[in-house]
Design a protein around this motif. Sequence first.
Motif, PDB file in Angstrom:
ATOM      1  N   HIS A  30      23.787  36.080  19.929  1.00 26.84           N
ATOM      2  CA  HIS A  30      23.284  37.142  20.805  1.00 26.84           C
ATOM      3  C   HIS A  30      24.138  38.401  20.585  1.00 26.84           C
ATOM      4  O   HIS A  30      25.358  38.289  20.414  1.00 26.84           O
ATOM      5  CB  HIS A  30      23.385  36.670  22.264  1.00 26.84           C
ATOM      6  CG  HIS A  30      22.719  37.622  23.206  1.00 26.84           C
ATOM      7  ND1 HIS A  30      23.372  38.705  23.762  1.00 26.84           N
ATOM      8  CD2 HIS A  30      21.453  37.656  23.690  1.00 26.84           C
ATOM      9  CE1 HIS A  30      22.527  39.376  24.537  1.00 26.84           C
ATOM     10  NE2 HIS A  30      21.354  38.745  24.511  1.00 26.84           N
ATOM     11  N   PRO A  31      23.507  39.603  20.593  1.00 27.74           N
ATOM     12  CA  PRO A  31      24.285  40.829  20.356  1.00 27.74           C
ATOM     13  C   PRO A  31      25.556  40.952  21.228  1.00 27.74           C
ATOM     14  O   PRO A  31      26.530  41.561  20.794  1.00 27.74           O
ATOM     15  CB  PRO A  31      23.283  41.942  20.658  1.00 27.74           C
ATOM     16  CG  PRO A  31      21.963  41.342  20.267  1.00 27.74           C
ATOM     17  CD  PRO A  31      22.064  39.875  20.610  1.00 27.74           C
ATOM     18  N   ILE A  82       3.575  54.443  18.554  1.00 30.06           N
ATOM     19  CA  ILE A  82       4.805  53.641  18.444  1.00 30.06           C
ATOM     20  C   ILE A  82       4.935  53.065  17.039  1.00 30.06           C
ATOM     21  O   ILE A  82       3.970  53.042  16.274  1.00 30.06           O
ATOM     22  CB  ILE A  82       4.810  52.476  19.472  1.00 30.06           C
ATOM     23  CG1 ILE A  82       3.529  51.654  19.330  1.00 30.06           C
ATOM     24  CG2 ILE A  82       4.987  52.995  20.885  1.00 30.06           C
ATOM     25  CD1 ILE A  82       3.529  50.372  20.132  1.00 30.06           C
ATOM     26  N   SER A  83       6.128  52.603  16.733  1.00 28.47           N
ATOM     27  CA  SER A  83       6.305  51.940  15.440  1.00 28.47           C
ATOM     28  C   SER A  83       6.127  50.445  15.653  1.00 28.47           C
ATOM     29  O   SER A  83       6.138  49.952  16.782  1.00 28.47           O
ATOM     30  CB  SER A  83       7.686  52.222  14.857  1.00 28.47           C
ATOM     31  OG  SER A  83       8.684  51.626  15.652  1.00 28.47           O
ATOM     32  N   ASP A  84       5.974  49.746  14.545  1.00 31.16           N
ATOM     33  CA  ASP A  84       5.787  48.304  14.596  1.00 31.16           C
ATOM     34  C   ASP A  84       7.156  47.627  14.489  1.00 31.16           C
ATOM     35  O   ASP A  84       8.162  48.288  14.229  1.00 31.16           O
ATOM     36  CB  ASP A  84       4.915  47.918  13.398  1.00 31.16           C
ATOM     37  CG  ASP A  84       3.938  46.822  13.761  1.00 31.16           C
ATOM     38  OD1 ASP A  84       4.211  46.102  14.735  1.00 31.16           O
ATOM     39  OD2 ASP A  84       2.917  46.696  13.050  1.00 31.16           O
ATOM     40  N   LYS A  85       7.176  46.312  14.640  1.00 34.52           N
ATOM     41  CA  LYS A  85       8.436  45.584  14.454  1.00 34.52           C
ATOM     42  C   LYS A  85       8.911  45.709  13.016  1.00 34.52           C
ATOM     43  O   LYS A  85       8.106  45.680  12.092  1.00 34.52           O
ATOM     44  CB  LYS A  85       8.232  44.108  14.755  1.00 34.52           C
ATOM     45  CG  LYS A  85       8.311  43.790  16.221  1.00 34.52           C
ATOM     46  CD  LYS A  85       8.201  42.300  16.432  1.00 34.52           C
ATOM     47  CE  LYS A  85       7.996  41.996  17.908  1.00 34.52           C
ATOM     48  NZ  LYS A  85       7.619  40.603  18.131  1.00 34.52           N
ATOM     49  N   ALA A  86      10.221  45.803  12.844  1.00 37.03           N
ATOM     50  CA  ALA A  86      10.838  45.899  11.524  1.00 37.03           C
ATOM     51  C   ALA A  86      11.561  44.585  11.236  1.00 37.03           C
ATOM     52  O   ALA A  86      11.811  43.798  12.163  1.00 37.03           O
ATOM     53  CB  ALA A  86      11.816  47.059  11.525  1.00 37.03           C
ATOM     54  N   PHE A 109      14.733  39.565  12.685  1.00 34.59           N
ATOM     55  CA  PHE A 109      16.016  38.856  12.583  1.00 34.59           C
ATOM     56  C   PHE A 109      16.577  38.599  13.988  1.00 34.59           C
ATOM     57  O   PHE A 109      17.040  37.496  14.293  1.00 34.59           O
ATOM     58  CB  PHE A 109      17.010  39.662  11.736  1.00 34.59           C
ATOM     59  CG  PHE A 109      18.344  38.987  11.579  1.00 34.59           C
ATOM     60  CD1 PHE A 109      18.509  37.947  10.672  1.00 34.59           C
ATOM     61  CD2 PHE A 109      19.436  39.375  12.349  1.00 34.59           C
ATOM     62  CE1 PHE A 109      19.743  37.306  10.535  1.00 34.59           C
ATOM     63  CE2 PHE A 109      20.668  38.741  12.221  1.00 34.59           C
ATOM     64  CZ  PHE A 109      20.819  37.700  11.318  1.00 34.59           C
ATOM     65  N   LEU A 110      16.484  39.607  14.858  1.00 30.62           N
ATOM     66  CA  LEU A 110      16.992  39.427  16.226  1.00 30.62           C
ATOM     67  C   LEU A 110      16.201  38.360  16.977  1.00 30.62           C
ATOM     68  O   LEU A 110      16.709  37.733  17.892  1.00 30.62           O
ATOM     69  CB  LEU A 110      16.952  40.745  17.012  1.00 30.62           C
ATOM     70  CG  LEU A 110      17.924  41.835  16.560  1.00 30.62           C
ATOM     71  CD1 LEU A 110      17.932  42.993  17.538  1.00 30.62           C
ATOM     72  CD2 LEU A 110      19.339  41.303  16.414  1.00 30.62           C
ATOM     73  N   GLU A 111      14.945  38.166  16.563  1.00 33.48           N
ATOM     74  CA  GLU A 111      14.135  37.112  17.187  1.00 33.48           C
ATOM     75  C   GLU A 111      14.438  35.739  16.607  1.00 33.48           C
ATOM     76  O   GLU A 111      13.832  34.760  16.996  1.00 33.48           O
ATOM     77  CB  GLU A 111      12.639  37.394  16.961  1.00 33.48           C
ATOM     78  CG  GLU A 111      12.104  38.508  17.822  1.00 33.48           C
ATOM     79  CD  GLU A 111      10.646  38.841  17.474  1.00 33.48           C
ATOM     80  OE1 GLU A 111      10.022  38.120  16.660  1.00 33.48           O
ATOM     81  OE2 GLU A 111      10.147  39.832  18.019  1.00 33.48           O
ATOM     82  N   GLY A 112      15.335  35.703  15.622  1.00 32.16           N
ATOM     83  CA  GLY A 112      15.732  34.413  15.073  1.00 32.16           C
ATOM     84  C   GLY A 112      15.188  34.096  13.698  1.00 32.16           C
ATOM     85  O   GLY A 112      15.441  33.018  13.181  1.00 32.16           O
TER      86      GLY A 112
END
Length: 372
Positions: free
Chosen positions: A50-51, A210-214, A219-222
């Motif tokens: 986790h960050p 809006i922008s889309d997921k990058a 990566f942050l989602e696992g």
Amino acid sequence: MYRRHLHVIAFLFSITLMLANCAKNNTPPNLPSPEPEEDNSSLRERYSAHPDKWPQANWYDGVLKKELSALTSNPHQDRPELLALGKVLFFDNRLGNRNNSCASCHIPENYWIDRVPVASGGGNRNTPNMENVWYLDGHLMLDGRATTFAEQITIAIESPHEMAGSVSEIPSRLASIKGYKPLFIDAFGDFKITESRVLEAIAAYSKSIISDKAPFDLFLEGQQAALTDQQIEGLHLFRTKAACINCHNGPFFTDLAYHNLGNSLDADRNPDNGRANFTGKYSDWGKFRTPGLRNVAFTAPYMHNGSIMTLENMIDLLIDGLPQLHGQRVSGTLSPHIKKLDMTYDERNALLAFIQSLSSAKPEVTKPILPN
Ligand code: HEC
Ligand code: HEC
């Protein structure tokens, strides 16, 4: 005598080589980080946590610490009918007097930019991407001079460098176009066309972009495979040695604050005084709002004056502490947080690779049919 000397030198040289080799073999394969390396786990393992548990970032004194984070969802969920009207207005070249529309400069398929150093029309500013502008509310325009969307849109419509029109004339212009009537009825319940309704619809559409997921978000989602080792190394450098996080932070990689990076001469070699143009404060001289970095790989040229042509060049200049190009003097005072960084070429490439991991799909926007 001379020969013996040579022997001693050769002996010392081989010892040095041996020591150098040893040191090489003992160095962990990952980059040195500024903190003590007692943690032997790989950067990938450390950044998979986790960050809150990520390696300590290199925060400068007095900076409001805001960690990097995944794309947050857009809190603005306006009525589809209002968005539809806003979209038509965004593309309509009849609002101002230059036969252009918002979409002439904010071209959707170019990540909402025009790909030129400064927008056509005689201004001295580079056109920004429209994605995620809802997040910039209160700090709009490159110097933050528009505190609301209504103000920003009024500037766009009325500035001689943009649409050279007048907001007060728009209601009568639109009233003469029959096809607008049903659009206003759908959006507002009746066909009254007012300045505030026009501004409200354009603002709603702007905030919906809006922008889309990058890969960074995945990566942050696992999803481990979303980032390469090189990109993770770049993420680490961004937060530590390169210290970019001090200004480019949060979900959109901007602190929403203003800094002086120099290089502010416009094409006529006049300095753009940035935020000081309207606050009049000496401390704001040459300051611009920190731009977000999502999809920045696609929005060259860079800086408020479009003076930097490629992302590689932008990164190299940042690593060099932004030397002033063309012998210009800094207008105001260069940010104390912009300084020469001690980075290897591999580290520079890792930083670049990380910034590329903030890229998402090209916007696909169907052009609306303009009413007659
Ligand atoms: C001639 C090109 C041009 C046109 C037409 C134009 N813009 Fe812009 N837009 C720009 C430039 C250049 C800036 C930066 C201006 C500045 O900082 O002074 C900008 C800034 C913005 C911003 C602020 C974004 C940020 O990062 O702060 C928004 C939002 C925006 N424009 C939306 C619009 C809308 C909506 C319209 C139509 C009503 C429009 N623009 C018309 C070129 C244009
Ligand atoms: C002191 C705050 C600060 C720091 C530290 C900083 N930046 Fe920036 N960055 C800015 C500001 C402000 C701008 C816009 C300057 C301008 O237009 O004159 C900018 C511009 C950029 C741009 C161009 C974006 C565009 O759309 O034009 C990139 C790319 C960038 N920074 C990446 C980085 C990276 C990578 C680092 C770390 C090596 C870094 N920045 C460090 C504040 C900062």
